[in-house]
Write a protein that holds these residues in place. Structure first.
Motif, short mmCIF file in Angstrom:
data_model
loop_
_atom_site.label_atom_id
_atom_site.label_comp_id
_atom_site.label_asym_id
_atom_site.label_seq_id
_atom_site.Cartn_x
_atom_site.Cartn_y
_atom_site.Cartn_z
N LEU A 1 0.40 16.15 -5.58
CA LEU A 1 1.83 15.96 -5.35
C LEU A 1 2.57 17.23 -5.78
O LEU A 1 2.35 17.74 -6.88
N GLU A 2 3.43 17.75 -4.92
CA GLU A 2 4.24 18.91 -5.28
C GLU A 2 5.46 18.44 -6.07
O GLU A 2 6.20 17.54 -5.63
N ILE B 1 6.51 15.55 -1.12
CA ILE B 1 5.49 16.30 -0.39
C ILE B 1 4.16 16.23 -1.14
O ILE B 1 4.10 16.48 -2.35
N VAL B 2 3.11 15.89 -0.40
CA VAL B 2 1.74 15.90 -0.92
C VAL B 2 0.96 16.93 -0.12
O VAL B 2 1.03 16.94 1.11
N LYS C 1 11.59 18.50 -6.48
CA LYS C 1 11.20 17.67 -5.33
C LYS C 1 11.01 16.21 -5.76
O LYS C 1 10.50 15.93 -6.85
N PRO C 2 11.40 15.26 -4.92
CA PRO C 2 11.18 13.85 -5.25
C PRO C 2 9.68 13.54 -5.27
O PRO C 2 8.89 14.24 -4.63
N THR C 3 9.32 12.50 -6.01
CA THR C 3 7.90 12.17 -6.14
C THR C 3 7.47 10.97 -5.32
O THR C 3 6.30 10.83 -4.97
N ASN C 4 8.44 10.09 -5.01
CA ASN C 4 8.05 8.87 -4.32
C ASN C 4 9.17 8.34 -3.43
O ASN C 4 9.33 7.15 -3.24
N ALA D 1 0.83 -1.21 0.00
CA ALA D 1 0.00 0.00 0.00
C ALA D 1 0.86 1.26 0.00
O ALA D 1 0.43 2.32 -0.46
N PHE D 2 2.10 1.16 0.49
CA PHE D 2 2.98 2.32 0.62
C PHE D 2 3.87 2.54 -0.61
O PHE D 2 4.73 3.43 -0.60
N ASP D 3 3.66 1.73 -1.66
CA ASP D 3 4.53 1.81 -2.83
C ASP D 3 4.44 3.15 -3.55
O ASP D 3 5.42 3.63 -4.10
N ASN D 4 3.23 3.74 -3.56
CA ASN D 4 3.04 5.01 -4.27
C ASN D 4 2.53 6.04 -3.26
O ASN D 4 1.40 5.95 -2.78
N TYR D 5 3.37 7.02 -2.94
CA TYR D 5 3.07 7.97 -1.86
C TYR D 5 1.80 8.77 -2.13
O TYR D 5 0.93 8.90 -1.25
#
Length: 317
Positions: free
Chosen positions: A56-57, A70-71, A62-65, A37-41
């Motif tokens: 998603l910022e 940061i969301v 900024k990193p995405t995953n 469930a945590f694979d995609n932030y």
């Protein structure tokens, strides 16, 4: 498992108090599948209730995953930004915080951990640590109440996220004696604490038309009848103890039949008596337990108290 509150100060509503809330649940899923469930932030955070405009910022590289992602979203009228700190897939630890204060929080950290029980069950813990922002005590009380209401829902929402993501590939393990033992422990803990009725009713399948809770003197079928019975009970008995002495469980895919002997004690007092009286009895029970469609935890569809065997010298209610 029951929701617990650990207080870091004398009063959790003191301005600047550090508060820690924890919720633990046995999840009927294999640990690696649950942890997927945590694979995609972004997708993961979108699955939680109470949030709108989840985005998603991606500015400024900024990193995405990965750590630092940061969301942002709207929650209770405030813009909130959640920052991923780490996702340890080997030790099953996931952690996030807020990069700056919000209207609600000066500080906010969430830690989720998982522990393998066997190939079908996983013990999941969510801990939320925070400092409330408002200098108004009533506003802090409202924010704390909101958090306490949302936290017990989160593990069930993670399971629902997996169910929605995987469709027909999603499958829960059958009800187990371990889960039902935990149900009884948590339910009786709340009864002994004389917890508010809204903390008791999630253990009951009150939405079912054929729900039944039966005692030697009364039978309950719905919220209204339960609330009235519970009000009378907590105003009659105090210093209560409920303990499972014996329990036999027959599990099927989506339900379980249980026979149990529950040891019960409680004190009563009526004016102008000089002393209270103690009731001590073993109660013969039978239950039908099903899995909640909302939390996926076991709940009572029927709860029957057949007979009370009073101990020698016990008072009788």
């Amino acid at each position: 498992m029951a929701l617990t509150t650990e207080l870091k100060t004398r009063d959790e509503l003191d301005f600047g108090a550090w508060i820690s809330l924890n919720n633990v649940q046995i999840v009927p899923l294999e640990i690696n599948y649950f942890w997927s469930a945590f694979d995609n932030y972004l997708e993961f955070l979108t699955g939680f209730s109470g949030r709108t405009n989840v985005e998603l910022e991606t500015d400024a590289g900024k990193p995405t995953n990965s750590p630092g992602a940061i969301v942002r979203f709207d929650f209770q009228g405030s813009l909130v930004r959640d920052r991923l700190l780490y996702n340890d897939r080997q030790n099953y630890v996931w952690k996030m915080d807020i990069p700056e204060a919000t209207n609600l929080f000066t500080l906010y950290i969430v830690t989720i951990t998982a522990q393998k029980i066997d190939d079908n069950y996983t013990k999941v813990s969510i801990t939320v640590e925070f400092v409330l922002q408002s200098q108004n005590r009533e506003e802090r009380a409202q924010a704390l109440q909101t958090l306490k209401a949302y936290l017990p829902k989160r593990i069930g929402e993670i399971i629902k996220f997996l169910q929605h993501r995987d469709g027909q590939g999603f499958k829960l393990a059958s009800l187990s004696e371990l889960e039902i033992s935990q149900l009884a422990q948590d339910f009786y803990e709340k009864l002994d604490q004389h917890a508010p009725p809204e903390e008791i009713t999630p253990f009951l399948s009150l939405a079912d038309n054929d729900f039944k809770m039966q005692f030697p003197s009364s039978t309950l079928h719905n919220h209204e009848e339960f609330n009235q019975w519970y009000k009378n009970a907590v105003n009659t008995f105090y210093d209560e103890i409920h303990a499972v002495k014996e329990m036999t469980v027959k599990c099927q895919a989506d339900r379980a039949d249980v026979n149990a002997i529950i040891h019960w004690e409680g004190s009563t007092w009526k004016a102008p008596n000089a002393y209270s009286k103690r009731v001590v009895a073993d109660a013969q029970h039978s239950w039908e337990v099903v899995r909640s469609p909302d939390t996926f935890k076991p709940i009572y569809k029927s709860y029957i108290v057949h007979k009370l065997d009073f101990a020698p010298g016990s008072s009788k209610p």
